[in-house]
Design a protein around this motif. Structure first.
Motif, short mmCIF file in Angstrom:
data_model
loop_
_atom_site.label_atom_id
_atom_site.label_comp_id
_atom_site.label_asym_id
_atom_site.label_seq_id
_atom_site.Cartn_x
_atom_site.Cartn_y
_atom_site.Cartn_z
N ASN A 174 0.82 -1.21 0.00
CA ASN A 174 0.00 0.00 0.00
C ASN A 174 0.85 1.26 0.00
O ASN A 174 0.36 2.34 0.29
CB ASN A 174 -0.92 0.00 1.23
CG ASN A 174 -1.92 -1.14 1.16
OD1 ASN A 174 -2.30 -1.58 0.08
ND2 ASN A 174 -2.33 -1.62 2.31
N VAL A 228 -8.31 -0.75 -5.51
CA VAL A 228 -9.11 -1.30 -4.41
C VAL A 228 -8.31 -2.45 -3.80
O VAL A 228 -7.85 -3.34 -4.51
CB VAL A 228 -10.48 -1.80 -4.92
CG1 VAL A 228 -11.23 -2.54 -3.84
CG2 VAL A 228 -11.30 -0.63 -5.45
N THR A 229 -8.16 -2.41 -2.48
CA THR A 229 -7.41 -3.47 -1.80
C THR A 229 -8.30 -4.36 -0.95
O THR A 229 -7.88 -5.43 -0.54
CB THR A 229 -6.29 -2.87 -0.92
OG1 THR A 229 -6.83 -1.85 -0.07
CG2 THR A 229 -5.20 -2.25 -1.80
N ASN A 265 -18.59 -0.67 2.32
CA ASN A 265 -17.30 0.01 2.42
C ASN A 265 -16.27 -0.70 1.55
O ASN A 265 -16.47 -1.83 1.12
CB ASN A 265 -16.83 0.06 3.87
CG ASN A 265 -17.85 0.74 4.77
OD1 ASN A 265 -18.52 1.69 4.36
ND2 ASN A 265 -17.98 0.27 5.99
N SER A 275 -11.67 -0.46 0.60
CA SER A 275 -10.37 0.13 0.93
C SER A 275 -9.64 0.45 -0.35
O SER A 275 -9.66 -0.34 -1.30
CB SER A 275 -9.53 -0.81 1.79
OG SER A 275 -10.12 -0.99 3.05
N GLY A 291 -5.32 0.33 1.09
CA GLY A 291 -5.36 0.00 2.51
C GLY A 291 -6.07 1.02 3.38
O GLY A 291 -6.18 0.82 4.59
N VAL A 292 -6.58 2.11 2.80
CA VAL A 292 -7.30 3.13 3.55
C VAL A 292 -8.79 2.85 3.42
O VAL A 292 -9.33 2.77 2.30
CB VAL A 292 -7.00 4.55 3.01
CG1 VAL A 292 -7.83 5.60 3.73
CG2 VAL A 292 -5.51 4.85 3.12
N GLU A 293 -9.47 2.68 4.57
CA GLU A 293 -10.90 2.37 4.53
C GLU A 293 -11.70 3.56 4.02
O GLU A 293 -11.49 4.70 4.44
CB GLU A 293 -11.43 1.97 5.90
CG GLU A 293 -12.90 1.54 5.82
CD GLU A 293 -13.48 1.11 7.15
OE1 GLU A 293 -14.41 0.30 7.12
OE2 GLU A 293 -13.00 1.58 8.20
N VAL A 294 -12.60 3.28 3.09
CA VAL A 294 -13.51 4.27 2.54
C VAL A 294 -14.92 3.87 2.97
O VAL A 294 -15.42 2.83 2.57
CB VAL A 294 -13.42 4.35 0.99
CG1 VAL A 294 -14.44 5.31 0.43
CG2 VAL A 294 -12.00 4.73 0.57
#
Length: 131
Positions: A42, A64-65, A71, A73, A76-79
């Motif tokens: 990431n 997208v991870t 939701n 990510s 690695g950042v949660e959306v």
């Protein structure tokens, strides 16, 4: 994680207009725009970092991870999304949350937009990026 290298170009678009902007001149609270490429996992290797004046919105673009509808990510950042989030497909057509997540796969490029200073932080818009 953003990795700066000797090849990262710095630009100051803030009122400070520092022609010698570098990593040491950045301060907590600075608004920055980073462009680069996914290096490992990431981590993003920055090719350009621009410091800007205060902004009231932010965006995050990348692969997208993870997907756990409603939701996802990105790097690695949660959306977080909710009923007020607008969704678009890769042709810029509005779609429902269900349609968006039904066709979403890990690795696809997505852009999420947020309003800064609003808690909880929920994406205002999420769109699938075309290749």
């Amino acid at each position: 994680t953003i990795r700066l290298t000797s090849r990262t170009r710095f630009e100051d678009h803030s009122d400070a207009d520092d022609p010698f902007l570098n990593a040491a001149a950045l301060r907590v609270g600075d608004y920055v725009e980073v462009k680069g490429r996914v290096a490992t996992g990431n981590e993003v290797e920055a090719t350009r970092l621009e410091r800007d004046d205060d902004e009231d919105d932010a965006s995050l673009r990348g692969p997208v991870t993870a997907i756990a509808a409603p939701n996802l990510s990105i790097l690695g950042v949660e959306v977080v999304t909710n009923g007020a989030t607008d969704f678009e497909d890769s042709d810029d057509n509005e779609v429902s949350s269900a349609q968006f997540f039904a066709g979403l796969t890990v690795g696809e490029q997505v852009k999420a937009k947020f309003d800064l200073g609003v808690e909880p932080r929920v994406a205002r818009e999420v769109e699938l990026e075309s290749d």
